[in-house]
Design a protein around this motif. Structure first.
Motif, PDB file in Angstrom:
ATOM      1  N   ASP A   1       4.095  -7.381  -4.449  1.00 25.87           N
ATOM      2  CA  ASP A   1       5.006  -8.513  -4.670  1.00 25.87           C
ATOM      3  C   ASP A   1       6.123  -8.160  -5.644  1.00 25.87           C
ATOM      4  OD1 ASP A   1       3.366 -10.804  -3.329  1.00 25.87           O
ATOM      5  OD2 ASP A   1       1.939  -9.802  -4.648  1.00 25.87           O
TER       6      ASP A   1
ATOM      7  N   LYS B   1       6.971  -5.911  -0.665  1.00 29.92           N
ATOM      8  CA  LYS B   1       6.607  -6.924   0.319  1.00 29.92           C
ATOM      9  C   LYS B   1       7.817  -7.764   0.718  1.00 29.92           C
ATOM     10  CE  LYS B   1       1.866  -8.634  -0.116  1.00 29.92           C
ATOM     11  NZ  LYS B   1       1.041  -9.649  -0.772  1.00 29.92           N
TER      12      LYS B   1
ATOM     13  N   GLN C   1       1.192   0.440   5.354  1.00 23.87           N
ATOM     14  CA  GLN C   1       0.941  -0.790   6.106  1.00 23.87           C
ATOM     15  C   GLN C   1       1.185  -2.003   5.201  1.00 23.87           C
ATOM     16  OE1 GLN C   1      -2.965  -0.568   7.989  1.00 23.87           O
ATOM     17  NE2 GLN C   1      -2.802   1.664   8.034  1.00 23.87           N
ATOM     18  N   GLU C   2       1.163  -3.188   5.806  1.00 22.78           N
ATOM     19  CA  GLU C   2       1.449  -4.417   5.059  1.00 22.78           C
ATOM     20  C   GLU C   2       0.502  -4.608   3.888  1.00 22.78           C
ATOM     21  OE1 GLU C   2       3.491  -7.512   3.747  1.00 22.78           O
ATOM     22  OE2 GLU C   2       4.132  -6.203   5.380  1.00 22.78           O
ATOM     23  N   LYS C   3      -0.767  -4.262   4.075  1.00 18.98           N
ATOM     24  CA  LYS C   3      -1.773  -4.441   3.020  1.00 18.98           C
ATOM     25  C   LYS C   3      -1.487  -3.563   1.804  1.00 18.98           C
ATOM     26  CE  LYS C   3      -5.005  -1.027   4.948  1.00 18.98           C
ATOM     27  NZ  LYS C   3      -4.794  -0.009   3.926  1.00 18.98           N
ATOM     28  N   ASP C   4      -0.692  -2.517   1.987  1.00 24.35           N
ATOM     29  CA  ASP C   4      -0.390  -1.592   0.891  1.00 24.35           C
ATOM     30  C   ASP C   4       0.761  -2.073   0.015  1.00 24.35           C
ATOM     31  OD1 ASP C   4      -2.271   0.250   1.988  1.00 24.35           O
ATOM     32  OD2 ASP C   4      -0.742   0.944   3.410  1.00 24.35           O
ATOM     33  N   ARG C   5       1.475  -3.112   0.445  1.00 25.04           N
ATOM     34  CA  ARG C   5       2.714  -3.492  -0.232  1.00 25.04           C
ATOM     35  C   ARG C   5       2.459  -4.411  -1.432  1.00 25.04           C
ATOM     36  NH1 ARG C   5       4.750  -3.256   5.394  1.00 25.04           N
ATOM     37  NH2 ARG C   5       6.163  -1.459   5.415  1.00 25.04           N
TER      38      ARG C   5
ATOM     39  N   ARG D   1       0.824  -9.074  -7.059  1.00 25.78           N
ATOM     40  CA  ARG D   1       0.457  -7.688  -7.368  1.00 25.78           C
ATOM     41  C   ARG D   1       1.707  -6.951  -7.841  1.00 25.78           C
ATOM     42  NH1 ARG D   1      -2.978  -4.286  -3.716  1.00 25.78           N
ATOM     43  NH2 ARG D   1      -1.109  -4.224  -2.419  1.00 25.78           N
TER      44      ARG D   1
ATOM     45  N   ARG E   1      -6.838  -7.538 -10.244  1.00 28.88           N
ATOM     46  CA  ARG E   1      -6.062  -7.578  -8.997  1.00 28.88           C
ATOM     47  C   ARG E   1      -4.566  -7.800  -9.228  1.00 28.88           C
ATOM     48  NH1 ARG E   1     -10.227 -10.881  -8.238  1.00 28.88           N
ATOM     49  NH2 ARG E   1      -8.957 -12.778  -8.142  1.00 28.88           N
TER      50      ARG E   1
ATOM     51  N   TYR F   1      -1.046  -2.253 -10.716  1.00 29.11           N
ATOM     52  CA  TYR F   1      -1.347  -1.036  -9.960  1.00 29.11           C
ATOM     53  C   TYR F   1      -0.319   0.035 -10.323  1.00 29.11           C
ATOM     54  CZ  TYR F   1      -4.222  -4.227  -7.252  1.00 29.11           C
ATOM     55  OH  TYR F   1      -5.165  -5.156  -6.878  1.00 29.11           O
TER      56      TYR F   1
ATOM     57  N   TYR G   1       7.578   0.025  -0.170  1.00 22.25           N
ATOM     58  CA  TYR G   1       6.372  -0.596  -0.723  1.00 22.25           C
ATOM     59  C   TYR G   1       6.558  -2.069  -1.111  1.00 22.25           C
ATOM     60  CZ  TYR G   1       2.730   2.965  -1.034  1.00 22.25           C
ATOM     61  OH  TYR G   1       1.727   3.847  -0.739  1.00 22.25           O
TER      62      TYR G   1
END
Length: 499
Positions: free
Chosen positions: A291, A331, A285-289, A199, A242, A245, A329
């Motif tokens: 690559d 990861k 949170q982790e899901k928001d980060r 991402r 996906r 962003y 942001y």
């Protein structure tokens, strides 16, 4: 094939009283292009549905479709001049019926990630600036001559649209802040090496140049010469939905960015119209980060005290807040390349020193690219690119912070400006040497142990060259004057608002 059409559209806009700048030209071309694209997309989807015997539910109701009001056709496919609105009737329909209908999609859409929502957002942020219905009719007929029905046509249109964005940037003033030189973006991407399935994020997207170039890198290969045939259907779907962003605060670049991504083949871009800095970093949170982060955040701006409360290191400088945003942001195991003004490396204020220390301690700042004056037209400041990664493990688990920084001083051997912009060849040596962190006349390595822990001064000091105050290029001086003029205008507007 379409180049002359774009020139003719600009000629029409030049004669239109409501369009005074390159920014206006790009904005007005964008909304018409978007509706023509939408009509071609719906036609394509309806044809596909018909082939498999399924009904197709149109997004746009019949009276508001491009083929109904902008370019009605006779039974034999010729333009129907009798049915086509023009003059005051056309302006009235666009302003009083079409735009309000399209704006309504924002409330009717099922979610912000849908094409319907993007339609509502776009037409809530721009307005029709044509005053003459006859000029608008001329422009619509020219736009109707463009086609989005083949990949080759979309590819050509994307190049022409990029040229339009570049012209907007070259016009200086506000246009320059939306445009990052594409050769620099491509070099940044070649160093970061994004992969399918990762991402990619830009929180200050502007005209979405970073994401468009990253898309082309992934789809057509690093040299841009591939045809995308190496990608599976699953890969293409991942690229579409996906991978990319973005967030953008200002209305005009938000619209231009969406159109740019669409022309590069992304049908419903994940671009959110918001100020990224209003998010509280402690809520991430982790899901928001992400690559991969690629960005050129705005610098020189000032954020309000309440916005600064969202950040552990308080500062009014917009670019420094964005850098904190990107660090948070990114990861674990992720990579980032971020443009920032070179004074960040040596500023002695508490916020700058704390931010440099945070970058060195929480990330691996492995590369600093020093860009020459004139890289950014109209910016009036020198810039560097920070390349850093986030250790996959925490420090407690043995993750490595910054140990060594490799510097590269870019010297194209000429003064950069409007007529002599940065090109891909200028950056070839940087990309080649960076892969192995090779030292040369223009590159060197600094061990973190040799950096003063109090000042945390990271400024560019080439040990291979005697320090001398270089003669300042006239283009750079002009850029600085323009920047100071712009800042003076903003201060005066602020004072005016208090009176």
């Amino acid at each position: 094939m379409f180049e002359q059409t774009f020139r003719n559209i600009d000629d029409v806009l030049w004669k239109e009283a409501g369009c005074a700048t390159e920014l206006d030209y790009t904005e007005q071309t964008s909304w018409m292009l978007f509706l023509k694209y939408l009509d071609d997309l719906e036609y394509e989807r309806a044809q596909e549905a018909e082939l498999v015997g399924k009904p197709y539910q149109y997004i746009i109701d019949e009276p508001y479709r491009w083929s109904a009001w902008a370019a009605p056709k006779t039974a034999d496919g010729a333009f129907d001049h009798d049915e086509a609105l023009t003059g005051a009737d056309l302006i009235g329909f666009v302003n009083d019926d079409l735009f309000p209908y399209l704006q309504g999609f924002r409330t009717r859409a099922t979610g912000p990630d849908t094409l319907e929502y993007k339609i509502g957002e776009i037409f809530s942020e721009i307005r029709n600036k044509f005053a003459s219905g006859y000029s608008l009719r001329d422009a619509l007929e020219l736009i109707d001559g463009l086609s989005f029905r083949s990949q080759q046509e979309k590819h050509e249109l994307s190049h022409l649209y990029e040229a339009k964005i570049r012209n907007m940037g070259n016009a200086g003033r506000n246009g320059g802040e939306y445009y990052t030189p594409r050769p620099l973006i491509r070099a940044m991407i070649q160093v970061v090496k994004p992969r399918i399935g990762e991402r990619i994020y830009d929180a200050a997207a502007g005209s979405a140049g970073f994401l468009c170039e990253a898309h082309d890198y992934l789809r057509y290969g690093p040299d841009g010469q591939g045809d995308g045939s190496h990608l599976s259907t699953s890969d293409l779907n991942t690229l579409q939905t996906r991978t990319f962003y973005a967030k953008e605060k200002k209305s005009l670049p938000y619209v231009i960015g969406i159109m740019n991504l669409i022309l590069h083949g992304i049908e419903a871009p994940n671009v959110i119209h918001t100020n990224s800095l209003t998010e509280n970093l402690s809520d991430i949170q982790e899901k928001d980060r992400f690559d991969v982060i690629l960005a050129n955040p705005p610098f020189g701006g000032k954020e309000r005290k309440e916005v600064q409360q969202n950040f552990p290191i308080k500062t009014g400088e917009t670019a420094f807040l964005f850098l904190q945003h990107f660090i948070k942001y990114l990861k674990a195991g992720g990579r980032a390349a971020v443009v920032i003004k070179n004074t960040f490396l040596s500023n002695s204020d508490n916020a700058s020193r704390a931010l440099r220390k945070e970058l060195l301690d929480s990330c691996n700042l492995h590369t600093i690219l020093d860009c020459p004056g004139g890289t950014f037209l109209g910016a009036g400041v020198k810039t560097v690119v920070l390349f850093f990664g986030k250790p996959a493990l925490s420090l407690a688990e043995g993750g490595a912070p910054t140990r060594k920084i490799w510097y590269y001083q870019l010297d194209p051997g000429r003064s950069l400006g409007k007529t002599n912009p940065l090109n891909d060849n200028d950056l070839k040596d940087f990309v080649a040497r960076q892969a192995g962190f090779e030292d040369s006349e223009n590159s060197w390595t600094v061990d973190i142990k040799d950096i003063d822990p109090d000042s945390v001064d990271l400024s560019v000091k080439n040990p291979n060259k005697a320090e001398a105050e270089p003669l300042r290029d006239p283009e750079v001086i002009i850029n600085e004057i323009e920047t100071l003029d712009r800042e003076s205008e903003e201060i005066l507007e602020g004072i005016r608002g208090m009176l």
